[in-house]
Design a protein around this motif. Structure first.
Motif, mmCIF file in Angstrom:
data_model
loop_
_atom_site.group_PDB
_atom_site.id
_atom_site.type_symbol
_atom_site.label_atom_id
_atom_site.label_comp_id
_atom_site.label_asym_id
_atom_site.label_seq_id
_atom_site.Cartn_x
_atom_site.Cartn_y
_atom_site.Cartn_z
ATOM 1 N N LYS A 36 0.874 -1.176 0.000
ATOM 2 C CA LYS A 36 0.000 0.000 0.000
ATOM 3 C C LYS A 36 0.908 1.222 0.000
ATOM 4 O O LYS A 36 1.802 1.327 0.835
ATOM 5 N N GLU A 37 0.681 2.131 -0.937
ATOM 6 C CA GLU A 37 1.500 3.338 -1.014
ATOM 7 C C GLU A 37 0.821 4.474 -0.265
ATOM 8 O O GLU A 37 -0.381 4.690 -0.410
ATOM 9 N N VAL A 38 1.599 5.161 0.567
ATOM 10 C CA VAL A 38 1.094 6.303 1.329
ATOM 11 C C VAL A 38 2.066 7.467 1.164
ATOM 12 O O VAL A 38 3.221 7.264 0.783
ATOM 13 N N GLU A 39 1.591 8.653 1.440
ATOM 14 C CA GLU A 39 2.472 9.814 1.449
ATOM 15 C C GLU A 39 2.453 10.422 2.843
ATOM 16 O O GLU A 39 1.391 10.694 3.393
ATOM 17 N N VAL A 40 3.650 10.583 3.420
ATOM 18 C CA VAL A 40 3.786 11.150 4.753
ATOM 19 C C VAL A 40 4.841 12.249 4.685
ATOM 20 O O VAL A 40 5.974 11.995 4.279
ATOM 21 N N ASN A 41 4.457 13.438 5.065
ATOM 22 C CA ASN A 41 5.384 14.582 5.052
ATOM 23 C C ASN A 41 6.107 14.715 3.716
ATOM 24 O O ASN A 41 7.307 14.953 3.664
ATOM 25 N N GLY A 42 5.392 14.516 2.626
ATOM 26 C CA GLY A 42 5.965 14.660 1.295
ATOM 27 C C GLY A 42 6.793 13.482 0.815
ATOM 28 O O GLY A 42 7.345 13.515 -0.272
ATOM 29 N N GLU A 43 6.887 12.424 1.629
ATOM 30 C CA GLU A 43 7.643 11.234 1.238
ATOM 31 C C GLU A 43 6.674 10.138 0.815
ATOM 32 O O GLU A 43 5.709 9.848 1.509
ATOM 33 N N SER A 44 6.969 9.520 -0.330
ATOM 34 C CA SER A 44 6.158 8.420 -0.821
ATOM 35 C C SER A 44 6.718 7.118 -0.253
ATOM 36 O O SER A 44 7.891 6.808 -0.436
ATOM 37 N N ILE A 45 5.866 6.368 0.447
ATOM 38 C CA ILE A 45 6.302 5.195 1.210
ATOM 39 C C ILE A 45 5.423 3.998 0.852
ATOM 40 O O ILE A 45 4.199 4.129 0.734
ATOM 41 N N ALA A 46 6.066 2.827 0.679
ATOM 42 C CA ALA A 46 5.341 1.577 0.435
ATOM 43 C C ALA A 46 5.306 0.793 1.743
ATOM 44 O O ALA A 46 6.339 0.580 2.372
ATOM 45 N N LEU B 35 7.131 0.188 -5.996
ATOM 46 C CA LEU B 35 7.357 -1.029 -5.219
ATOM 47 C C LEU B 35 6.099 -1.537 -4.532
ATOM 48 O O LEU B 35 5.952 -2.738 -4.314
ATOM 49 N N ALA B 36 5.173 -0.656 -4.193
ATOM 50 C CA ALA B 36 3.928 -1.084 -3.545
ATOM 51 C C ALA B 36 3.126 -2.017 -4.452
ATOM 52 O O ALA B 36 2.293 -2.776 -3.976
ATOM 53 N N GLU B 37 3.398 -1.987 -5.756
ATOM 54 C CA GLU B 37 2.693 -2.848 -6.702
ATOM 55 C C GLU B 37 3.468 -4.135 -6.985
ATOM 56 O O GLU B 37 3.048 -4.959 -7.793
ATOM 57 N N GLY B 38 4.609 -4.313 -6.308
ATOM 58 C CA GLY B 38 5.442 -5.485 -6.540
ATOM 59 C C GLY B 38 4.923 -6.719 -5.831
ATOM 60 O O GLY B 38 4.045 -6.660 -4.971
ATOM 61 N N ILE B 39 5.499 -7.861 -6.214
ATOM 62 C CA ILE B 39 5.145 -9.138 -5.597
ATOM 63 C C ILE B 39 6.005 -9.338 -4.357
ATOM 64 O O ILE B 39 7.222 -9.173 -4.396
ATOM 65 N N VAL B 40 5.354 -9.693 -3.251
ATOM 66 C CA VAL B 40 6.049 -9.925 -1.984
ATOM 67 C C VAL B 40 6.319 -11.419 -1.850
ATOM 68 O O VAL B 40 5.434 -12.244 -2.051
#
Length: 105
Positions: A22-32, A55-60
């Protein structure tokens, strides 16, 4: 001089499917953000250092995520791209309290 870390609430644990990023944005940073089979939650920079792939769309698999564009294998623990490829993404400390996911930024 180290900056003070800020703890930010992201979402309820149930909103993060197992093995689906899941991709989120926190304080201007894009984080998976990922939840493994074990229940552990990891967060890394959301862009592959090679292709800028999401990377949030990648296979784990295990404790790794594979870039959806070029299949680079990235550690969810260290952020390091696995050999023979090279590179690294930023890692973030996560915390689950009362079934809610927090990140330290």
């Amino acid at each position: 001089m180290s900056a003070m870390m800020e703890k930010v609430k992201l979402f309820k644990l149930e909103e993060l499917p197992v093995l689906i990023g899941k991709e989120v944005e926190v304080n201007g940073e894009s984080i998976a953000v990922f939840r493994l089979d074990s229940g552990d939650v990891y967060a890394i920079g959301s862009r592959c250092p090679h292709t800028n792939g999401p990377l949030a769309e990648g296979i784990v698999s295990g404790e790794f995520v594979y870039c959806p564009l070029k299949d680079w294998k990235v550690s969810l623990i260290t952020g390091e791209v696995q050999p023979p490829d090279e590179g690294q993404v930023k890692t973030y400390q996560t915390e689950v309290m009362n079934r809610e996911v927090f990140i330290h930024v």
